[in-house]
Design a protein around this motif. Structure first.
Motif, PDB file in Angstrom:
ATOM      1  N   ALA A   1       0.831  -1.203   0.000  1.00 12.23           N
ATOM      2  CA  ALA A   1       0.000   0.000   0.000  1.00 12.23           C
ATOM      3  C   ALA A   1       0.864   1.251   0.000  1.00 12.23           C
ATOM      4  N   THR A   2       1.951   1.245   0.755  1.00 11.69           N
ATOM      5  CA  THR A   2       2.849   2.401   0.799  1.00 11.69           C
ATOM      6  C   THR A   2       3.473   2.655  -0.563  1.00 11.69           C
ATOM      7  N   ILE A   3       3.933   1.611  -1.222  1.00 13.66           N
ATOM      8  CA  ILE A   3       4.531   1.755  -2.550  1.00 13.66           C
ATOM      9  C   ILE A   3       3.490   2.252  -3.545  1.00 13.66           C
ATOM     10  N   PHE A   4       2.294   1.690  -3.494  1.00 13.21           N
ATOM     11  CA  PHE A   4       1.226   2.105  -4.415  1.00 13.21           C
ATOM     12  C   PHE A   4       0.883   3.580  -4.228  1.00 13.21           C
ATOM     13  N   TYR A   5       0.669   4.003  -2.984  1.00 19.73           N
ATOM     14  CA  TYR A   5       0.281   5.389  -2.744  1.00 19.73           C
ATOM     15  C   TYR A   5       1.429   6.362  -3.017  1.00 19.73           C
ATOM     16  N   THR A   6       2.662   5.923  -2.844  1.00 18.88           N
ATOM     17  CA  THR A   6       3.800   6.760  -3.208  1.00 18.88           C
ATOM     18  C   THR A   6       3.827   6.997  -4.708  1.00 18.88           C
ATOM     19  N   LEU A   7       3.661   5.928  -5.474  1.00 20.76           N
ATOM     20  CA  LEU A   7       3.641   6.067  -6.934  1.00 20.76           C
ATOM     21  C   LEU A   7       2.444   6.888  -7.395  1.00 20.76           C
ATOM     22  N   LEU A   8       1.294   6.692  -6.760  1.00 17.75           N
ATOM     23  CA  LEU A   8       0.113   7.474  -7.103  1.00 17.75           C
ATOM     24  C   LEU A   8       0.349   8.955  -6.846  1.00 17.75           C
ATOM     25  N   GLY A   9       0.945   9.286  -5.717  1.00 21.09           N
ATOM     26  CA  GLY A   9       1.246  10.675  -5.400  1.00 21.09           C
ATOM     27  C   GLY A   9       2.224  11.286  -6.386  1.00 21.09           C
ATOM     28  N   LEU A  10       3.246  10.534  -6.774  1.00 19.63           N
ATOM     29  CA  LEU A  10       4.218  11.041  -7.740  1.00 19.63           C
ATOM     30  C   LEU A  10       3.599  11.263  -9.111  1.00 19.63           C
ATOM     31  N   VAL A  11       2.728  10.359  -9.516  1.00 16.18           N
ATOM     32  CA  VAL A  11       2.040  10.515 -10.806  1.00 16.18           C
ATOM     33  C   VAL A  11       1.148  11.751 -10.771  1.00 16.18           C
ATOM     34  N   LEU A  12       0.400  11.929  -9.684  1.00 20.99           N
ATOM     35  CA  LEU A  12      -0.458  13.111  -9.574  1.00 20.99           C
ATOM     36  C   LEU A  12       0.358  14.402  -9.550  1.00 20.99           C
ATOM     37  N   LEU A  13       1.507  14.382  -8.900  1.00 17.77           N
ATOM     38  CA  LEU A  13       2.379  15.560  -8.876  1.00 17.77           C
ATOM     39  C   LEU A  13       2.916  15.854 -10.275  1.00 17.77           C
ATOM     40  N   GLY A  14       3.256  14.813 -11.014  1.00 15.71           N
ATOM     41  CA  GLY A  14       3.713  14.995 -12.400  1.00 15.71           C
ATOM     42  C   GLY A  14       2.624  15.559 -13.297  1.00 15.71           C
ATOM     43  N   ILE A  15       1.399  15.089 -13.095  1.00 17.72           N
ATOM     44  CA  ILE A  15       0.268  15.618 -13.862  1.00 17.72           C
ATOM     45  C   ILE A  15       0.063  17.096 -13.544  1.00 17.72           C
ATOM     46  N   CYS A  16       0.185  17.455 -12.276  1.00 15.59           N
ATOM     47  CA  CYS A  16       0.053  18.870 -11.897  1.00 15.59           C
ATOM     48  C   CYS A  16       1.145  19.710 -12.547  1.00 15.59           C
ATOM     49  N   TRP A  17       2.366  19.194 -12.609  1.00 21.44           N
ATOM     50  CA  TRP A  17       3.456  19.919 -13.252  1.00 21.44           C
ATOM     51  C   TRP A  17       3.144  20.163 -14.728  1.00 21.44           C
ATOM     52  N   LYS A  18       2.664  19.130 -15.420  1.00 19.15           N
ATOM     53  CA  LYS A  18       2.327  19.273 -16.834  1.00 19.15           C
ATOM     54  C   LYS A  18       1.184  20.268 -17.022  1.00 19.15           C
ATOM     55  N   LEU A  19       0.222  20.263 -16.121  1.00 20.50           N
ATOM     56  CA  LEU A  19      -0.891  21.199 -16.190  1.00 20.50           C
ATOM     57  C   LEU A  19      -0.405  22.638 -15.990  1.00 20.50           C
ATOM     58  N   ILE A  20       0.488  22.841 -15.046  1.00 18.38           N
ATOM     59  CA  ILE A  20       1.042  24.179 -14.807  1.00 18.38           C
ATOM     60  C   ILE A  20       1.845  24.643 -16.018  1.00 18.38           C
ATOM     61  N   GLU A  21       2.635  23.742 -16.596  1.00 20.11           N
ATOM     62  CA  GLU A  21       3.405  24.081 -17.801  1.00 20.11           C
ATOM     63  C   GLU A  21       2.481  24.463 -18.946  1.00 20.11           C
ATOM     64  N   TRP A  22       1.360  23.760 -19.062  1.00 22.38           N
ATOM     65  CA  TRP A  22       0.415  24.004 -20.146  1.00 22.38           C
ATOM     66  C   TRP A  22      -0.302  25.345 -19.963  1.00 22.38           C
ATOM     67  N   ILE A  23      -0.613  25.704 -18.715  1.00 25.70           N
ATOM     68  CA  ILE A  23      -1.358  26.933 -18.433  1.00 25.70           C
ATOM     69  C   ILE A  23      -0.495  28.177 -18.619  1.00 25.70           C
ATOM     70  N   THR A  24       0.768  28.114 -18.231  1.00 24.93           N
ATOM     71  CA  THR A  24       1.616  29.312 -18.297  1.00 24.93           C
ATOM     72  C   THR A  24       1.945  29.667 -19.750  1.00 24.93           C
ATOM     73  N   PRO A  25       1.983  30.959 -20.059  1.00 18.63           N
ATOM     74  CA  PRO A  25       2.238  31.375 -21.452  1.00 18.63           C
ATOM     75  C   PRO A  25       3.718  31.299 -21.851  1.00 18.63           C
ATOM     76  N   PHE A  26       4.598  30.936 -20.927  1.00 16.74           N
ATOM     77  CA  PHE A  26       6.025  30.841 -21.228  1.00 16.74           C
ATOM     78  C   PHE A  26       6.554  29.514 -20.685  1.00 16.74           C
ATOM     79  N   SER A  27       7.746  29.147 -21.099  1.00 15.19           N
ATOM     80  CA  SER A  27       8.355  27.893 -20.665  1.00 15.19           C
ATOM     81  C   SER A  27       8.949  28.054 -19.262  1.00 15.19           C
ATOM     82  N   LEU A  28       8.423  27.316 -18.319  1.00 13.07           N
ATOM     83  CA  LEU A  28       8.949  27.383 -16.953  1.00 13.07           C
ATOM     84  C   LEU A  28      10.369  26.836 -16.883  1.00 13.07           C
TER      85      LEU A  28
END
Length: 72
Positions: free
Chosen positions: A12-39
């Motif tokens: 469960a710890t490994i699963f939730y760690t990977l889930l958290g990292l994937v969600l954090l990566g998705i948030c990073w891609k979303l922030i990159e997509w929203i900003t008008p310049f390259s972060l």
């Protein structure tokens, strides 16, 4: 029986760690997509410290939110 409980907790710890990292990566891609310049260019090439601190704080905030959702 103790080994089964420990194994389940480890999985469960490994699963939730990977889930958290994937969600954090998705948030990073979303922030990159929203900003008008390259972060990445602003942080790496232009060495914009203000944006680096802002993104770091944003990652901490998103990580706290993801942890709260996973724990609930």
């Amino acid at each position: 029986m103790f080994e089964a409980i420990v194994l389940a907790e480890v999985v469960a710890t490994i699963f939730y760690t990977l889930l958290g990292l994937v969600l954090l990566g998705i948030c990073w891609k979303l922030i990159e997509w929203i900003t008008p310049f390259s972060l990445r260019q602003e942080i790496e090439e232009d060495q914009n410290l203000a944006i680096a601190v802002l993104i770091g704080c944003l990652f901490i905030a998103v990580s706290i939110l993801i942890a709260a959702v996973i724990l609930s």
